[in-house]
Design an enzyme around this catalytic site. Structure first.
Site, PDB file in Angstrom:
ATOM      1  N   ASP A 189     -13.112  12.006  16.626  1.00  0.00           N
ATOM      2  CA  ASP A 189     -13.988  11.388  17.535  1.00  0.00           C
ATOM      3  C   ASP A 189     -15.356  12.087  17.556  1.00  0.00           C
ATOM      4  O   ASP A 189     -15.375  13.567  17.651  1.00  0.00           O
ATOM      5  CB  ASP A 189     -13.610  11.197  18.877  1.00  0.00           C
ATOM      6  CG  ASP A 189     -12.455  10.152  18.871  1.00  0.00           C
ATOM      7  OD1 ASP A 189     -12.635   8.984  18.678  1.00  0.00           O
ATOM      8  OD2 ASP A 189     -11.202  10.695  19.350  1.00  0.00           O
ATOM      9  N   THR A 190     -16.559  11.524  17.624  1.00  0.00           N
ATOM     10  CA  THR A 190     -17.771  12.384  17.406  1.00  0.00           C
ATOM     11  C   THR A 190     -18.862  11.465  17.983  1.00  0.00           C
ATOM     12  O   THR A 190     -18.739  10.332  18.100  1.00  0.00           O
ATOM     13  CB  THR A 190     -17.988  12.305  15.907  1.00  0.00           C
ATOM     14  OG1 THR A 190     -17.038  13.146  15.201  1.00  0.00           O
ATOM     15  CG2 THR A 190     -19.533  13.309  15.677  1.00  0.00           C
ATOM     16  N   VAL A 191     -19.908  11.962  18.336  1.00  0.00           N
ATOM     17  CA  VAL A 191     -21.269  11.271  18.828  1.00  0.00           C
ATOM     18  C   VAL A 191     -22.054  11.712  17.969  1.00  0.00           C
ATOM     19  O   VAL A 191     -22.543  12.807  17.444  1.00  0.00           O
ATOM     20  CB  VAL A 191     -21.679  11.507  20.236  1.00  0.00           C
ATOM     21  CG1 VAL A 191     -20.637  11.109  21.321  1.00  0.00           C
ATOM     22  CG2 VAL A 191     -21.966  12.975  20.505  1.00  0.00           C
TER      23      VAL A 191
END
Length: 528
Positions: free
Chosen positions: A348-350
């Site tokens: 998960d990343t932004v």
């Protein structure tokens, strides 16, 4: 132009500035900074701080950060803000105790968080506002609360049991013993207090003193190696972006330890194989892209690591002669079963991008790696610690073998494209291992098939899961699935969407900015 009878959204078009993030509150934060006179660097850091609060499973101050910045004079600057393994960690220790792979989560997956140092280094060189201004929204949302958006609620719920097993995780992220539902208000006062300290004193408040002491103590009490000395030695390093040409644009990525090289190799293969001569939504295009990705990812898994440990030159891997040799592994009529890839973990990343009035463009990515990172949260300071150490290998002699104070091969990659010496696209596609495939697909959608930024992002996606089976989003037509199966690919429905993109195109002729934001997330692009 899209069919307005169907669900979708138009690209955002503006002139004075624009931001695209995975959460509307972060996009609003970035715009407020731009309208207040801050530049794109200021706005990106402020948005990242807000995201660390409102998307806490995806990103945080306990994670890492990479940036590509195009200044108004078109000079490009890359920043590697990834942390290193603890000085006391080494692969032999794990092998001697029967480990065959690095732990995916827990204390042995924790590396030094590099994000706050990267934000500070970036701000001090190119920003115009201090953390005291840039953290205002993030601190307010942490202390007063923020609304849980739909995608955030969906993802958060997946980690309830792991959060319950950790004192800090349960304390800060399981109100009333469960994950917060959509539309609920959630507060993170401990994280807000930590952000206040950093806003007042800078990165020293995070990497030294009581916060650093608690981070190190929390990890070591659980059996890990992280020390206060490891935290105090953190660095964020300026690097020269690497590049290849594609359809009249020069595409730039961060060099290793990041996996951006994989995207560039994939683009080189697509040129060799004629991706632009396929049908946009046909079986041949998907077969070409999947096989080009498998070839490029095989290079990644063999070679990409901390550059001090790599046994080959990045320039050689980007040479077109190398792409021509790799292209020999592409079989037009069937899947090449000789290409072997290790399992692909979820993460998960932004990703966010900002362009300001002066046409300073920031491509910015921040991550904890897996959802809630290591699943360890410091009880007093409320810091979610990343699990980036899971990206190391324990294979003896491999360039990416775990070693003391070494950076792991890194999945998060910001992208930037230039045309005629000026920035044309600030873009990124979050989603762990999917990211190079996402970069290549989104660029191909625009440069090979003429899509606008929003159309390029909306287009359906296909990638392989942990066991190598292709996972198709709902938008992949039945005919394509049947055609790929006939070529030897195994497919199933994707359990969820692949990645999430943000993109801002800069039209220097008209003077407008054109933005797109992925409907697979809660976010949006906005400008004025």
């Amino acid at each position: 132009m899209r069919n307005f009878d169907l669900p979708g959204r138009s690209p955002v078009i503006a002139e004075n500035g624009m931001a695209a993030t995975s959460h509307p509150l972060a996009t609003a934060t970035a715009l407020s900074v731009l309208k207040d006179g801050g530049n794109a660097v200021d706005a990106a850091i402020a948005a990242a701080a807000t995201l660390a609060v409102v998307e806490p499973h995806m990103t945080g101050i306990g994670g890492d950060c990479f940036v590509i910045l195009a200044e108004p004079d078109s000079s490009l600057h890359g920043l590697n803000g990834s942390g290193r393994a603890p000085a006391g960690a080494n692969a032999a220790w794990y092998r001697e105790r029967g480990f065959t792979d690095m732990p995916a989560t827990g204390p042995h997956s924790v590396t030094v968080p590099g994000a706050i140092k990267a934000w500070e280094v970036l701000s001090q060189r190119f920003g115009t506002r201090g953390f005291d201004r840039l953290f205002l929204d993030a601190i307010r949302y942490a202390e007063e609360g923020f609304a849980i958006h739909p995608r955030v609620a969906r993802d958060w719920a997946r980690y309830a049991s792991e959060l319950a097993a950790d004192e800090g995780g349960a304390m800060h992220y399981l109100p009333n013993g469960r994950t917060p539902p959509v539309f609920a208000r959630h507060r993170l006062p401990a994280l807000g207090a930590t952000l206040r300290q950093i806003a007042e004193r800078g990165s020293v408040a995070f990497y030294e003193g009581e916060v650093a002491t608690e981070i190190a103590r929390t990890v070591r009490e659980k059996g890990g190696f992280l020390t206060e000395e490891d935290l105090a030695k953190v660095s964020a390093d300026w690097v020269d972006p690497i590049t290849t040409a594609y359809r009249g644009h020069d595409v730039f990525e961060i060099p290793p330890s990041g996996q951006g090289l994989t995207a560039l190799i994939m683009l080189n293969l697509m040129k060799q194989l004629g991706a632009d001569r396929t049908s946009v939504d046909g079986t041949d295009r998907w077969h070409l892209m999947i096989e080009a990705a498998r070839l490029a990812y095989a290079v990644r898994d063999s070679h990409i690591a901390d550059p001090a440990s790599m046994n080959c030159d990045t320039r050689d891997l980007l040479d077109l002669a190398y792409a021509r040799a790799l292209a020999g592994g592409f079989l037009q009529e069937r899947r090449n079963d000789r290409i072997v890839l290790p399992p692909v973990p979820n993460s998960d990343t932004v990703y966010l991008c900002v362009v300001d009035r002066d046409r300073r463009a920031v491509s910015f990515i921040n991550s904890l790696y897996s959802g809630f990172g290591s699943r360890i949260v410091t009880p007093n300071s409320g810091v979610v610690l990343q699990n980036r150490g899971a990206c190391f290998t324990l294979k003896k002699g491999h360039p990416n073998e775990l070693a003391p104070a070494k950076r792991p091969m890194h999945t998060i990659i910001p992208g930037m494209a230039m045309k005629a010496g000026k920035p044309s696209y600030a873009f990124g596609v979050m989603g762990g291992a999917y990211q190079p495939m996402g970069h290549a697909l989104v660029l191909s959608n625009m440069l090979d098939f003429g899509m606008d930024p929003q159309q390029a992002i909306d287009f359906p996606r296909l990638f392989w899961g942990e066991d190598g089976t292709l996972e198709a989003e709902a938008g992949i037509p039945a005919g394509v699935r049947e055609g790929l199966a006939a070529k030897g690919h195994t497919l199933r429905d994707a359990l969820g969407p692949w990645g999430g993109a943000q993109l801002i195109a800069i039209d220097h002729e008209s003077g407008f900015l054109i933005g797109g934001s992925d409907p697979r997330k809660d976010g949006c692009a906005l400008g004025w």
